[in-house]
Design a protein around this motif. Structure first.
Motif, PDB file in Angstrom:
ATOM      1  N   ASP A 179      22.665   6.630   0.381  1.00 28.72           N
ATOM      2  CA  ASP A 179      22.896   5.366   1.077  1.00 28.72           C
ATOM      3  C   ASP A 179      21.736   5.087   2.033  1.00 28.72           C
ATOM      4  O   ASP A 179      21.564   5.769   3.045  1.00 28.72           O
ATOM      5  CB  ASP A 179      24.210   5.429   1.848  1.00 28.72           C
ATOM      6  N   SER A 181      21.173   1.764   3.056  1.00 28.20           N
ATOM      7  CA  SER A 181      21.397   0.358   3.403  1.00 28.20           C
ATOM      8  C   SER A 181      20.987   0.021   4.832  1.00 28.20           C
ATOM      9  O   SER A 181      20.773  -1.143   5.168  1.00 28.20           O
ATOM     10  CB  SER A 181      22.876  -0.010   3.191  1.00 28.20           C
ATOM     11  N   LYS A 184      16.154  -1.142   4.943  1.00 28.94           N
ATOM     12  CA  LYS A 184      15.902  -1.912   3.730  1.00 28.94           C
ATOM     13  C   LYS A 184      14.542  -1.618   3.103  1.00 28.94           C
ATOM     14  O   LYS A 184      14.398  -1.680   1.881  1.00 28.94           O
ATOM     15  CB  LYS A 184      16.017  -3.413   4.035  1.00 28.94           C
ATOM     16  N   GLU A 187      14.929   1.656   1.346  1.00 33.05           N
ATOM     17  CA  GLU A 187      15.759   1.420   0.162  1.00 33.05           C
ATOM     18  C   GLU A 187      14.933   0.770  -0.947  1.00 33.05           C
ATOM     19  O   GLU A 187      15.039   1.142  -2.123  1.00 33.05           O
ATOM     20  CB  GLU A 187      16.934   0.527   0.534  1.00 33.05           C
ATOM     21  N   ASP A 191      14.132   2.222  -4.651  1.00 34.02           N
ATOM     22  CA  ASP A 191      14.528   1.484  -5.849  1.00 34.02           C
ATOM     23  C   ASP A 191      13.344   1.238  -6.779  1.00 34.02           C
ATOM     24  O   ASP A 191      13.478   1.337  -8.011  1.00 34.02           O
ATOM     25  CB  ASP A 191      15.184   0.161  -5.456  1.00 34.02           C
ATOM     26  N   GLU A 244      22.202  -1.433 -12.063  1.00 31.82           N
ATOM     27  CA  GLU A 244      22.782  -1.153 -10.749  1.00 31.82           C
ATOM     28  C   GLU A 244      21.763  -1.419  -9.647  1.00 31.82           C
ATOM     29  O   GLU A 244      22.107  -1.971  -8.588  1.00 31.82           O
ATOM     30  CB  GLU A 244      23.254   0.301 -10.703  1.00 31.82           C
ATOM     31  N   HIS A 247      21.092  -5.209  -9.282  1.00 26.55           N
ATOM     32  CA  HIS A 247      22.211  -5.933  -8.676  1.00 26.55           C
ATOM     33  C   HIS A 247      21.941  -6.202  -7.195  1.00 26.55           C
ATOM     34  O   HIS A 247      22.386  -7.223  -6.642  1.00 26.55           O
ATOM     35  CB  HIS A 247      23.511  -5.141  -8.854  1.00 26.55           C
ATOM     36  N   ARG A 248      21.192  -5.291  -6.542  1.00 28.02           N
ATOM     37  CA  ARG A 248      20.872  -5.465  -5.125  1.00 28.02           C
ATOM     38  C   ARG A 248      19.863  -6.580  -4.908  1.00 28.02           C
ATOM     39  O   ARG A 248      19.642  -7.018  -3.770  1.00 28.02           O
ATOM     40  CB  ARG A 248      20.333  -4.160  -4.534  1.00 28.02           C
ATOM     41  N   TYR A 249      19.216  -7.030  -5.988  1.00 28.01           N
ATOM     42  CA  TYR A 249      18.143  -8.034  -5.871  1.00 28.01           C
ATOM     43  C   TYR A 249      18.444  -9.244  -6.763  1.00 28.01           C
ATOM     44  O   TYR A 249      17.556  -9.769  -7.427  1.00 28.01           O
ATOM     45  CB  TYR A 249      16.798  -7.393  -6.241  1.00 28.01           C
ATOM     46  N   ASN A 250      19.718  -9.664  -6.748  1.00 31.70           N
ATOM     47  CA  ASN A 250      20.150 -10.829  -7.531  1.00 31.70           C
ATOM     48  C   ASN A 250      19.811 -10.672  -9.009  1.00 31.70           C
ATOM     49  O   ASN A 250      19.355 -11.626  -9.668  1.00 31.70           O
ATOM     50  CB  ASN A 250      19.516 -12.113  -6.973  1.00 31.70           C
ATOM     51  N   PRO A 254      13.255  -5.073  -8.335  1.00 30.63           N
ATOM     52  CA  PRO A 254      12.928  -5.034  -6.901  1.00 30.63           C
ATOM     53  C   PRO A 254      11.573  -5.693  -6.633  1.00 30.63           C
ATOM     54  O   PRO A 254      10.655  -5.573  -7.447  1.00 30.63           O
ATOM     55  CB  PRO A 254      12.870  -3.533  -6.582  1.00 30.63           C
TER      56      PRO A 254
END
Length: 358
Positions: A179, A181, A184, A187, A191, A244, A247-250, A254
């Motif tokens: 984690d 989060s 950023k 993260e 990614d 997956e 999903h964090r980047y629409n 990345p």
């Protein structure tokens, strides 16, 4: 009479009969002019029967000009290496042996190698890279007629296989599940790196993906990548792990982050994941062979992703040819440099193939 042409930084001597100026000789410093311009001038002067002598009296002026001419046609990292190599040669020239167009002889190049070893404390592979860059510049100087005969074998410095690591699938999974989060940027670095682990691409490719690189074939989505270094086109399937991450980047790859920041944050992530395994390293630095220990987290870098993909797919039993299909390696020899497993791991891999009745 004589007169100067400031645009050429030269003096042109001639005779004026009242109507015509007869040019006798020209001495022009072309150091700041492109080679194509020099060729045009030489051709023009020869056409009117003028003897031309081109003076290029500063190797480093020529080298700087050549590097600038390459801007935009070569990778920025290569351009930077040329500049760094030239900077080291200039430092050697200022402190030890003055370098000009006649300097690329065995004794001087041996002295330069010792300078990089002893004074700069460089590793053998770093010295080899600098010599390769200087060779490129000297080759261009010879092509332009500025440098005479040179034994280019003198620029060949043997390299050694560096100690590199890979991440196991278990380690990659732990990194994916960490984690981050609350940070950023860290993260994002994680990614981007994981995209490399799941696609097997170089950072110059996996750190520039966008939505336009996504294609669908037979109901499966792929990243269609034209590799920047090799020009090879590869199609990398977008796995569940990649979905997956996206999903964090629409549902997009990345966004790009600088290589330096990725490498910095990877080491911090490695420490958080307790990647403290001792790695036995071997190299030659300052002309001395060394053996020493480094923690695994300290060796994490962006290129670890590509090695991890190739090694893990190999351990899972995918054929070398099929791995190369995705990684884009052109030769098996180059590919095998990416398989980073111990002798015991290789033995277990062979046993799993069923060649022995055990």
């Amino acid at each position: 009479m004589g007169f100067e042409t400031s645009s050429f930084n030269s003096t042109i001597f001639g005779v004026d009969d009242g109507h015509t100026i007869f040019l006798i000789a020209v001495s022009i410093n072309f150091s700041f002019y492109p080679f194509e311009f020099i060729q045009i001038c030489q051709f023009s002067f020869i056409c009117i029967g003028l003897e031309v002598k081109v003076i290029q009296d500063d190797f480093f002026v020529f080298a700087d000009e050549f590097i600038e001419e390459k801007r935009g046609s070569i990778e920025n990292v290569t351009l930077l290496l040329y500049k760094q190599s030239l900077k080291k040669l200039k430092l050697f020239s200022d402190s030890t042996t003055s370098i000009d167009f006649t300097s690329f002889t065995r004794p001087i190049l041996n002295d330069f190698k010792r300078f990089l070893e002893v004074e700069q404390g460089f590793k053998l592979n770093t010295i080899s890279k600098h010599f390769k860059s200087i060779k490129t510049i000297v080759l261009e100087g010879k092509r332009r007629g500025l440098i005479g005969d040179v034994d280019f074998r003198l620029f060949s410095i043997p390299t050694e296989e560096p100690t590199k690591i890979y991440l196991s699938e278990n380690e990659i999974c732990k990194m994916k599940d960490l984690d981050l989060s609350n940070d950023k940027t860290m993260e994002l670095a994680r990614d981007i790196f994981l995209v490399g682990c799941y696609t097997g691409q170089r950072i110059s490719d996996y750190n520039r993906l966008s939505g336009i690189d996504i294609v669908e074939k037979d109901g499966v989505h792929f990243f269609e990548i034209l590799q920047k270094k090799s020009g090879v086109k590869v199609n990398c399937p977008i796995t569940q792990e990649l979905k997956e991450i996206m999903h964090r980047y629409n549902n997009q790859p990345p966004p790009k982050l600088s290589d330096q920041k990725i490498n910095k944050y990877l080491k911090l992530i490695g420490r958080r994941l307790d990647m403290n395994e001792d790695v036995l390293c071997h190299d030659t630095k300052g002309g001395v062979k060394r053996t020493y220990i480094r923690p695994k987290w300290e060796m994490l870098e962006s290129h670890t992703a590509r090695r991890s993909f190739c090694t893990n797919m190999y351990l899972k039993g995918m054929s070398i040819q099929d791995i190369m299909h995705f990684s884009g390696h052109k030769t098996e020899k180059e590919f095998l440099k990416y398989i980073r497993i111990t002798s015991d791991e290789r033995t277990r891999h062979i046993l799993r193939q069923g060649f022995f009745n055990v």
